[in-house]
Design an enzyme around this catalytic site. Structure first.
Site, PDB file in Angstrom:
ATOM      1  CD  GLN A  84      -2.546  -1.009   2.708  1.00  0.00           C
ATOM      2  OE1 GLN A  84      -3.614  -0.443   2.924  1.00  0.00           O
ATOM      3  NE2 GLN A  84      -1.922  -1.657   3.650  1.00  0.00           N
ATOM      4  CG  ASP A 118       7.611   4.107   1.032  1.00  0.00           C
ATOM      5  OD1 ASP A 118       7.802   3.132   0.290  1.00  0.00           O
ATOM      6  OD2 ASP A 118       7.353   3.991   2.249  1.00  0.00           O
ATOM      7  CG  HIS A 140      -3.155   2.359  -1.747  1.00  0.00           C
ATOM      8  ND1 HIS A 140      -3.230   2.298  -0.378  1.00  0.00           N
ATOM      9  CD2 HIS A 140      -4.259   1.709  -2.207  1.00  0.00           C
ATOM     10  CE1 HIS A 140      -4.323   1.642  -0.025  1.00  0.00           C
ATOM     11  NE2 HIS A 140      -4.959   1.257  -1.110  1.00  0.00           N
ATOM     12  CB  CYS A 195      -3.280  10.674 -17.761  1.00  0.00           C
ATOM     13  SG  CYS A 195      -4.667  11.371 -18.684  1.00  0.00           S
ATOM     14  CB  CYS A 233      -5.096   8.572 -22.037  1.00  0.00           C
ATOM     15  SG  CYS A 233      -3.495   9.169 -21.440  1.00  0.00           S
ATOM     16  CB  CYS A 290      -1.792  13.660 -19.890  1.00  0.00           C
ATOM     17  SG  CYS A 290      -1.559  12.122 -20.776  1.00  0.00           S
ATOM     18  CB  THR A 295      -1.230  -3.129   6.636  1.00  0.00           C
ATOM     19  OG1 THR A 295      -2.505  -2.515   6.350  1.00  0.00           O
ATOM     20  CG2 THR A 295      -1.383  -4.637   6.567  1.00  0.00           C
ATOM     21  CB  SER A 296      -4.188  -0.303  10.533  1.00  0.00           C
ATOM     22  OG  SER A 296      -4.576   0.377   9.353  1.00  0.00           O
ATOM     23  CG  ASN A 340       0.745  -4.412  12.845  1.00  0.00           C
ATOM     24  OD1 ASN A 340       1.053  -3.536  13.666  1.00  0.00           O
ATOM     25  ND2 ASN A 340       0.043  -4.143  11.766  1.00  0.00           N
TER      26      ASN A 340
END
Ligand code: NAD
Length: 286
Positions: free
Chosen positions: A111, A114, A129, A137, A140, A158, A198-199, A238
């Site tokens: 997700q 970075d 993500h 764009c 397109c 674009c 991840t939560s 986690n």
């Protein structure tokens, strides 16, 4: 803890197609704050959360103001992106890259926006993500390396004429269909999933472990979806339990920092491999 790490290593060694799912917790040890952890950006600043929820709508209605926010000319989003620019991969990212190089891990679906998995050397990375290193764009669907686009005049455009946005998927924006399709194919193929930092509350990403569980035990005729005989093993790493832990989706929960636990898993996997090699090589045995 050691017994949980050994169990994870045994499960990884027994797997045929292991993949990792990762979230913002992977990168907190690189100095990038997460959103919902105890010192997350949204935990400490509710206004930032409200702004994030309306960012996609802002792009659609006023692309120039959107870009001014993203580039730090207004609001706090620019500071977050600056922190991402400065960050380097940590021991957790390197450990996943090493698991891939060892042939154990086949893919990372992240997700995170970075780019740190790639910087650490992971080759097969699906950025669910999107990425801060690209612009996209929505007309397109083309993507452009951010460094190739001139940002002197806002919004950048674009070649098809439409305004470009960051490739990052904002709230209320659909996941691009190419990355969604590829991610679902990986999830339906895997027999082990290791979920890191991840939560597990942002959907549809948070539904991927459930999708893996829904895979049939035998191939469905004409479906193109292969079955698997032994089901999927789900390991969660986690700092704190998540809905996957509480809901019994994870088979095994290892609590702690990804920057400590993932390297420990790699070290144990390498130790187990060399012990096995010694056992099978008569020249190395006494
Ligand atoms: P989140 O902020 O909702 O949750 C992070 C989770 O990781 C929490 O459960 C926290 O306890 C855990 N955690 C924090 N540091 C950890 C560590 N060192 N080791 C183990 N666990 C740790 O993050 P999410 O679930 O990825 O949320 C989704 C959204 O946040 C995504 O859309 C993502 O794009 C965005 N995001 C990305 C970045 C990034 O790219 N680095 C940073 C912040 C937010």
């Amino acid at each position: 803890m050691d017994s949980l790490i050994r169990r994870a290593v045994d499960d990884l060694a027994a797997s045929e197609y292991a993949i990792a799912l990762t979230g913002a917790g992977m990168s907190t040890e690189s100095g990038i704050p997460d959103f919902r952890g105890p010192s997350g950006i949204w935990t400490t600043n509710r206004k930032a959360e409200a702004q994030a929820y309306r960012r996609y709508e802002l792009f659609l209605n006023d692309a120039r103001t959107y870009w001014e926010e993203m580039l730090g000319m207004r609001g706090t989003c620019g500071m977050f992106y600056e922190e991402i620019e400065k960050a380097a991969p940590n021991a957790g990212h390197h450990a996943l890259a090493e698991l891939e190089a060892l042939g154990v891990l086949k893919c990372v679906i992240t997700q995170n926006i970075d780019g740190l998995h790639r910087k650490a050397g992971s080759k097969r990375v699906l950025e669910y993500h999107g990425s801060v290193h690209a612009l996209r764009c929505i007309s397109c669907r083309s993507r452009h390396a951010r460094d190739d686009v001139c940002l002197d005049v806002l919004p950048p455009r674009c070649i098809c004429g439409a305004a470009l946005k960051y490739d990052v998927v904002h709230f209320n924006e659909a996941i691009p269909s190419d990355v969604m399709k590829e991610s679902e194919a990986e999830v339906l193929r895997c027999d082990l999933m290791i979920i890191c930092g991840t939560s597990a509350v942002v959907h549809p990403f948070a539904s991927l472990p459930g999708l893996a569980r829904s895979r049939p035990y035998r191939s469905l005729p004409n479906s193109g979806i292969p079955g698997h005989e032994k089901g999927v093993t789900i390991i969660e790493v986690n700092d704190e339990p998540t809905p996957l832990t509480h809901g019994g989706v994870s088979d095994c929960f290892i609590r702690g920092k990804t920057g400590d636990l993932l390297p420990a898993i790699v070290e144990e996997a390498k130790r187990a491999r060399s012990a096995l090699a010694t056992e099978h090589d008569p020249l190395l045995r006494d």
